[in-house]
Design a protein around this motif. Structure first.
Motif, PDB file in Angstrom:
ATOM      1  N   VAL A 150     -19.252  -1.638 -49.569  1.00 29.31           N
ATOM      2  CA  VAL A 150     -19.975  -2.397 -49.531  1.00 29.31           C
ATOM      3  C   VAL A 150     -19.324  -2.663 -51.301  1.00 29.31           C
ATOM      4  O   VAL A 150     -19.225  -3.632 -52.506  1.00 29.31           O
ATOM      5  CB  VAL A 150     -20.303  -2.994 -49.192  1.00 29.31           C
ATOM      6  N   ALA A 151     -20.301  -1.341 -52.141  1.00 27.16           N
ATOM      7  CA  ALA A 151     -20.556  -1.286 -52.974  1.00 27.16           C
ATOM      8  C   ALA A 151     -19.239  -1.228 -53.777  1.00 27.16           C
ATOM      9  O   ALA A 151     -19.396  -1.519 -55.219  1.00 27.16           O
ATOM     10  CB  ALA A 151     -21.386   0.187 -53.637  1.00 27.16           C
ATOM     11  N   ALA A 152     -17.915  -0.449 -53.175  1.00 32.70           N
ATOM     12  CA  ALA A 152     -16.190  -0.494 -54.052  1.00 32.70           C
ATOM     13  C   ALA A 152     -16.619  -1.452 -54.440  1.00 32.70           C
ATOM     14  O   ALA A 152     -15.870  -1.617 -55.458  1.00 32.70           O
ATOM     15  CB  ALA A 152     -16.314   0.319 -53.237  1.00 32.70           C
ATOM     16  N   ASP A 179     -29.798  -2.716 -59.107  1.00 35.86           N
ATOM     17  CA  ASP A 179     -28.493  -2.183 -59.064  1.00 35.86           C
ATOM     18  C   ASP A 179     -28.044  -1.988 -58.105  1.00 35.86           C
ATOM     19  O   ASP A 179     -27.911  -3.027 -57.205  1.00 35.86           O
ATOM     20  CB  ASP A 179     -28.902  -0.486 -59.151  1.00 35.86           C
ATOM     21  N   LEU A 180     -26.733  -2.165 -58.668  1.00 36.17           N
ATOM     22  CA  LEU A 180     -25.590  -2.243 -57.317  1.00 36.17           C
ATOM     23  C   LEU A 180     -25.572  -2.373 -55.907  1.00 36.17           C
ATOM     24  O   LEU A 180     -24.908  -2.522 -55.409  1.00 36.17           O
ATOM     25  CB  LEU A 180     -24.288  -1.332 -58.079  1.00 36.17           C
ATOM     26  N   PHE A 181     -25.896  -0.459 -55.803  1.00 32.09           N
ATOM     27  CA  PHE A 181     -26.061  -0.080 -54.280  1.00 32.09           C
ATOM     28  C   PHE A 181     -27.276  -1.256 -53.465  1.00 32.09           C
ATOM     29  O   PHE A 181     -27.504  -1.159 -52.191  1.00 32.09           O
ATOM     30  CB  PHE A 181     -26.674   1.357 -54.101  1.00 32.09           C
ATOM     31  N   SER A 182     -28.418  -1.030 -53.903  1.00 32.00           N
ATOM     32  CA  SER A 182     -29.084  -2.265 -53.482  1.00 32.00           C
ATOM     33  C   SER A 182     -28.782  -3.173 -53.053  1.00 32.00           C
ATOM     34  O   SER A 182     -28.938  -4.181 -52.210  1.00 32.00           O
ATOM     35  CB  SER A 182     -30.631  -2.430 -54.402  1.00 32.00           C
ATOM     36  N   GLN A 208     -14.845  -6.179 -57.710  1.00 33.68           N
ATOM     37  CA  GLN A 208     -14.842  -7.817 -58.537  1.00 33.68           C
ATOM     38  C   GLN A 208     -15.098  -7.487 -60.429  1.00 33.68           C
ATOM     39  O   GLN A 208     -15.760  -9.165 -60.565  1.00 33.68           O
ATOM     40  CB  GLN A 208     -15.254  -8.101 -57.957  1.00 33.68           C
ATOM     41  N   GLY A 209     -15.606  -6.086 -60.809  1.00 32.09           N
ATOM     42  CA  GLY A 209     -16.130  -5.993 -62.676  1.00 32.09           C
ATOM     43  C   GLY A 209     -17.795  -6.667 -61.718  1.00 32.09           C
ATOM     44  O   GLY A 209     -18.667  -6.952 -62.483  1.00 32.09           O
ATOM     45  N   MET A 210     -18.631  -6.357 -61.084  1.00 34.87           N
ATOM     46  CA  MET A 210     -19.874  -6.777 -61.113  1.00 34.87           C
ATOM     47  C   MET A 210     -21.211  -6.002 -61.510  1.00 34.87           C
ATOM     48  O   MET A 210     -21.010  -4.456 -61.394  1.00 34.87           O
ATOM     49  CB  MET A 210     -20.521  -7.229 -59.473  1.00 34.87           C
ATOM     50  N   THR A 211     -21.683  -6.597 -62.825  1.00 37.80           N
ATOM     51  CA  THR A 211     -22.345  -5.461 -63.741  1.00 37.80           C
ATOM     52  C   THR A 211     -23.587  -4.952 -63.304  1.00 37.80           C
ATOM     53  O   THR A 211     -24.063  -6.628 -62.692  1.00 37.80           O
ATOM     54  CB  THR A 211     -22.301  -6.331 -65.528  1.00 37.80           C
ATOM     55  N   GLY A 212     -24.669  -4.458 -64.057  1.00 40.01           N
ATOM     56  CA  GLY A 212     -25.949  -4.334 -63.962  1.00 40.01           C
ATOM     57  C   GLY A 212     -26.885  -5.200 -64.122  1.00 40.01           C
ATOM     58  O   GLY A 212     -27.782  -5.593 -63.493  1.00 40.01           O
TER      59      GLY A 212
END
Length: 504
Positions: A109-111, A131-134, A116-120
């Motif tokens: 899911v993080a990948a 963060d992304l992993f949360s 998709q260009g999701m930034t912190g």
């Protein structure tokens, strides 16, 4: 983790989350304070400064086990809940449910989010996660797992119905020549024809196996094997007919029979069934007119001779075309590899001859069933491949393979049983012979050649020798020998074909 992951574009033309405007429901819950101090500043870690110990957050991160979140400790939700207007994570989960449902770990899911260009900064401001992993873990918990089955591949062993039917007819139609030329040989003529036919069948089986093996390398190599092997086979069969029947018309007919069988084998191996069907038209037309017209003797002999000439010419053209192709490198297989196939041809010919001496109609029914027999050989291959895809244990595959074997054997015996009421043939010996021959052909298709040849030779020995050594009728001897061989062959088939490695 850092590489792009292709996802299907949305209907509005926007690819993924990149370029998507910030939704209104992602604004902070409280109104911003007035004055310069209330303006939001970029966090220091986004400007390249050392990352702070605690990143600013606009809302608390949702607890995965909080009431209303839908997750359960130690498991996943049974279904995806409806997205709440005040929860952007629910909305994102509903939007990416198809891609997230197929994930087997939150890292996948993080990948997806990363591609998709999701930034912190956006994760913290819009979705309230550190963060992304949360965020990926929260999405993974909210979307139930769904792993759709891949589409079934096309069956590589799908039989050609028209081709199998045509080949079945091609095995039976040459019998019309014997009706036209009936009486052209003396009392010893049938014995010479039978002996020559047995040699031709054995030789053709071995030569066909060798040619099919060479056909994998190329048509040029297969044609060379046929060109080298067919003439000696014709000579051996013709000399056998001459030795048994003696000089005369019977020996000449045996020589013509040997030429036809060799040429027909060449055409069948190289895939020219239609040419062989055209070459058989003279004898078929002559035999079709027999109920209303008795042709003169010269015509009754001339039509089979014309068929032999047409078949030999068609085989020569087929060999010439195949030899014109580019040769391929590769050593030919040893001759001993084709020996068991020749022995099986001898055994099958002996069993068919023994059945024909008791009831000629039994041979007609058996010959016409060769088309369904070949179709069922392909069908078993397809069923075995389907069993491989459906099985998760060796025992499960063995059971499925045994069921497929039983279905194919029953279907072939049903094709034989159709002709029994029409001809009045005794069902027991014919069905036992059919089961033994079809199962032996199946084992030979998987490379189990010596066992099938030995069992069929044993059945042939019992069917021919037992009536002479005892008072047992010939039909009973054939029933005993073929039934024992069929049971042994079925056991060998279940043991060998029930292993997944046999189908690899």
């Amino acid at each position: 983790m850092s590489g792009p992951m292709a996802l299907p574009p949305r209907e509005d033309g926007v690819d993924g989350l990149a370029g998507r405007r910030r939704p209104s429901w992602a604004l902070p819950d409280r109104a911003p304070e007035s004055g310069p101090a209330s303006r939001r500043r970029r966090p220091s870690w986004a400007r390249g400064d050392p990352e702070p110990t605690a990143a600013p957050r606009t809302r608390p991160a949702p607890c995965p086990h909080a009431p209303g979140c839908g997750a359960r400790p130690g498991g996943h939700r049974p279904g995806l809940r409806a997205a709440r207007a005040d929860d952007p994570v629910d909305a994102l989960a509903a939007e990416l449910a198809e891609d997230i449902g197929a994930a087997v770990h939150p890292y996948e899911v993080a990948a997806v989010l990363e591609s998709q260009g999701m930034t912190g900064e956006r994760i913290q401001e819009e979705y309230g996660h550190r963060d992304l992993f949360s965020l990926a873990d929260a999405l993974y918990r909210r979307v139930p797992r769904s792993h759709p089955q891949p589409p079934l591949p096309p069956d590589p062993w799908r039989p050609d119905h028209a081709k199998c039917a045509l080949r079945g007819l091609l095995f039976a139609l040459p019998g019309a020549a014997y009706l036209l030329a009936s009486g052209a040989w003396g009392e010893t003529g049938p014995h010479g024809l039978i002996a020559a036919a047995l040699v031709s069948w054995a030789w053709s089986q071995a030569l066909s196996h060798r040619a099919y093996v060479r056909l994998v390398t190329g048509r040029h190599e297969a044609a060379r094997a046929l060109l080298r092997g067919a003439p000696p086979g014709v000579g051996c069969a013709a000399l056998t007919g001459l030795a048994v029947a003696g000089p005369g018309s019977a020996a000449a007919f045996a020589a013509g029979q040997s030429c036809y069988l060799a040429a027909a084998g060449v055409l069948l191996v190289l895939g020219h069934e239609r040419r062989l069907a055209v070459a058989l038209l003279p004898v078929v037309a002559g035999a079709a007119a027999l109920p209303w017209w008795d042709p003169p003797a010269p015509l009754g002999i001339g039509l089979p001779v014309l068929t032999v000439l047409l078949t030999t010419g068609a085989a020569g053209l087929a060999l010439r075309a195949a030899l014109a192709t580019a040769p391929a490198a590769g050593a030919p297989p040893h001759l001993v590899r084709s020996l068991p196939y020749g022995l099986f041809g001898l055994a099958a010919g002996t069993l068919a001859t023994a059945a024909g001496l008791q009831d000629p109609y039994a041979v007609i029914v058996l010959t016409l069933s060769m088309g369904p027999a070949e179709w069922l050989l392909y069908r078993f291959r397809g069923l075995a491949m389907a069993a491989l895809r459906a099985s998760t244990t060796p025992l499960g595959f063995r059971l499925r393979a045994a069921r497929a074997l039983g279905l194919c054997v029953a279907a072939y015996l049903a094709s034989l049983a159709v002709g029994i009421p029409l001809t009045g043939t005794s069902p027991g010996p014919l069905l036992a012979l059919g089961a033994a021959l079809w199962t032996a052909l199946l084992l030979q298709a998987f490379g189990v050649a010596w066992a099938s040849a030995a069992l069929c030779l044993g059945a042939a020995a019992v069917a021919t020798a037992l009536p002479r050594l005892s008072d047992l009728p010939a039909s009973t001897a054939q029933l005993v020998g073929c039934t024992a061989a069929a049971l042994a062959l079925l056991g060998a088939a279940v043991r060998h074909l029930g292993s997944p490695t046999a189908h690899s």
